[in-house]
Design an enzyme around this catalytic site. Structure first.
Site, PDB file in Angstrom:
ATOM      1  N   GLU A 198      -3.635   7.398  -6.222  1.00 49.00           N
ATOM      2  CA  GLU A 198      -3.697   6.531  -7.477  1.00 49.00           C
ATOM      3  C   GLU A 198      -4.857   6.699  -8.240  1.00 49.00           C
ATOM      4  O   GLU A 198      -5.945   7.063  -7.568  1.00 49.00           O
ATOM      5  CB  GLU A 198      -3.718   4.888  -7.089  1.00 49.00           C
ATOM      6  CG  GLU A 198      -2.285   4.543  -6.500  1.00 49.00           C
ATOM      7  CD  GLU A 198      -2.267   3.045  -5.824  1.00 49.00           C
ATOM      8  OE1 GLU A 198      -3.354   2.150  -6.434  1.00 49.00           O
ATOM      9  OE2 GLU A 198      -1.505   2.686  -5.193  1.00 49.00           O
TER      10      GLU A 198
ATOM     11  N   HIS B  97      -0.221  -0.350  -9.991  1.00 47.56           N
ATOM     12  CA  HIS B  97      -0.743  -1.219  -9.247  1.00 47.56           C
ATOM     13  C   HIS B  97      -1.223  -2.578  -9.770  1.00 47.56           C
ATOM     14  O   HIS B  97      -2.367  -2.712  -9.758  1.00 47.56           O
ATOM     15  CB  HIS B  97      -1.745  -0.228  -8.437  1.00 47.56           C
ATOM     16  CG  HIS B  97      -2.398  -1.015  -7.129  1.00 47.56           C
ATOM     17  ND1 HIS B  97      -2.829  -0.339  -6.052  1.00 47.56           N
ATOM     18  CD2 HIS B  97      -2.553  -2.304  -6.807  1.00 47.56           C
ATOM     19  CE1 HIS B  97      -3.354  -1.282  -5.140  1.00 47.56           C
ATOM     20  NE2 HIS B  97      -3.064  -2.454  -5.499  1.00 47.56           N
TER      21      HIS B  97
ATOM     22  N   ARG C 224       0.847  -1.227   0.003  1.00 46.18           N
ATOM     23  CA  ARG C 224      -0.044  -0.013  -0.130  1.00 46.18           C
ATOM     24  C   ARG C 224       1.022   1.263   0.116  1.00 46.18           C
ATOM     25  O   ARG C 224       1.828   1.490   0.836  1.00 46.18           O
ATOM     26  CB  ARG C 224      -0.919   0.066   1.088  1.00 46.18           C
ATOM     27  CG  ARG C 224      -2.129  -0.882   1.054  1.00 46.18           C
ATOM     28  CD  ARG C 224      -3.107  -0.452  -0.133  1.00 46.18           C
ATOM     29  NE  ARG C 224      -4.281  -1.394  -0.009  1.00 46.18           N
ATOM     30  CZ  ARG C 224      -4.331  -2.065  -0.882  1.00 46.18           C
ATOM     31  NH1 ARG C 224      -3.319  -2.553  -1.782  1.00 46.18           N
ATOM     32  NH2 ARG C 224      -5.597  -3.021  -1.207  1.00 46.18           N
TER      33      ARG C 224
HETATM   34  C1  GLV Z   1      -4.689  -5.140  -4.337  1.00 46.02           C
HETATM   35  O1  GLV Z   1      -4.216  -4.321  -3.996  1.00 46.02           O
HETATM   36  C2  GLV Z   1      -5.355  -5.849  -3.401  1.00 46.02           C
HETATM   37  O2  GLV Z   1      -5.575  -5.454  -2.371  1.00 46.02           O
HETATM   38  O3  GLV Z   1      -5.531  -7.252  -3.573  1.00 46.02           O
END
Ligand code: GLV
Length: 313
Positions: free
Chosen positions: A257, A276, A228
């Protein structure tokens, strides 16, 4: 029997997730939603929420909600203050470790095999006789040794890396040479040639890696963040990269993001930005976890992969 209402929410793949839900037809009814407007019209009726990037503000309207199954590993967006305590939250788990181990080791190899340098030399038709650096024998520090961190640890060890880690408990783990508690984070970071953060976002982890932690790292070390964004103090990271206090950073997650176009990270030659994608949620991989829990839910049995709401993961 009145069917249980399941709100399936995903901005792009709601239909794909809904198609893979397995339960007797009479037992459930699916509301398949891809926009906040559609979700707003269904949330009040929903007993089960199966979701990705669900609009947080709508949770307060889920008067009939009993169970939320996240389509991802991180659940912070569901842990809102006004979510009643009887609503259980379960995470998707087991499928992300392989993806994120490939991402981590792939980018470590990109560094060690000097891939960018050789491609650039090729573009210039230059025979650049430069040895690669080894990954074997180098130290990989993994911050967060849950199922994803453990998969990365196995992958690193399989290449002969010395794997160390930091976990909440600091307890020893098989295949990990040394495990440190959070209070010894800088001790772990100071040994790392590569450090990868795969931490959930909680009050304890927010801003965990700042000025002092970056200063503890070797100037030759690379930092990866795949958990994160807010775990990292982005201002401190930009400063450390500019001053070359560390060799570089591979970043998949950010405070904001998508990363805003004017963000200084984009322009730094020693930062790699990916959007991400290190642990993608694939409907066919998430479905078995949901279907298993749905069977349990309908039978009144205990759900698997329950989130501990006091720990927030
Ligand atoms: C992605 O960031 C998730 O939480 O799976």
């Amino acid at each position: 029997m009145t069917p249980r209402r399941i709100l399936v929410y995903h901005p792009h793949e709601a239909e794909a997730y809904a198609r893979l839900v397995k339960a007797p037809k009479a037992a459930i009814r699916l509301d398949v939603c891809a926009t906040p407007e559609e979700a707003a019209a269904s949330i009040a009726e929903a007993e089960i929420l199966y979701a990705w990037k669900f609009p947080t503000d709508l949770l307060a309207e889920g008067a009939n909600l009993r169970w939320i199954q996240a389509m991802g590993a991180g659940v912070e967006r569901f842990l809102v203050h006004d979510l009643p305590p009887h609503v259980r939250i379960t995470r998707a788990t087991g499928m992300f470790g392989r993806w994120m181990a490939e991402y981590t080791l792939g980018w470590c190899a990109w560094v060690a095999q000097r891939m960018e340098t050789f491609r650039e030399a090729q573009r210039q038709r230059r025979w650049l006789a430069l040895d690669p650096q080894p990954l074997h024998g180098r130290t990989l520090a993994i911050l967060g040794l849950g199922d994803i961190g453990s998969a990365i640890a196995r992958a690193g060890a399989s290449l002969g890396m010395r794997v160390i880690g930091v976990s909440r408990s600091g307890r020893n783990q098989r295949g990990v040479a040394a495990v440190y508690p959070p209070s010894a984070l800088t001790r772990a970071l100071s040994q790392a040639d590569f450090a990868v953060a795969v931490l959930p976002l909680t009050p304890e982890t927010r801003g965990l890696i700042g000025e002092a932690e970056l200063r503890a790292m070797k100037p030759t070390a690379w930092l990866l963040n795949i958990g994160r964004g807010p775990v990292m103090d982005e201002g401190a990271l930009v400063g450390a990269l500019r001053r070359k206090r560390i060799a570089g950073a591979i970043l998949d997650v950010f405070e904001t993001e998508p990363l805003p176009p004017d963000h200084p990270l984009w322009a730094l030659p020693n930062a790699v930005i990916t959007p991400h994608i290190s642990g993608p949620s694939v409907p066919a991989e998430i479905a078995p976890v949901f279907n298993d829990n749905l069977r349990r839910y309908l039978a009144g049995r205990r759900l698997r992969h329950l989130v501990d709401r006091s720990r927030r993961y």
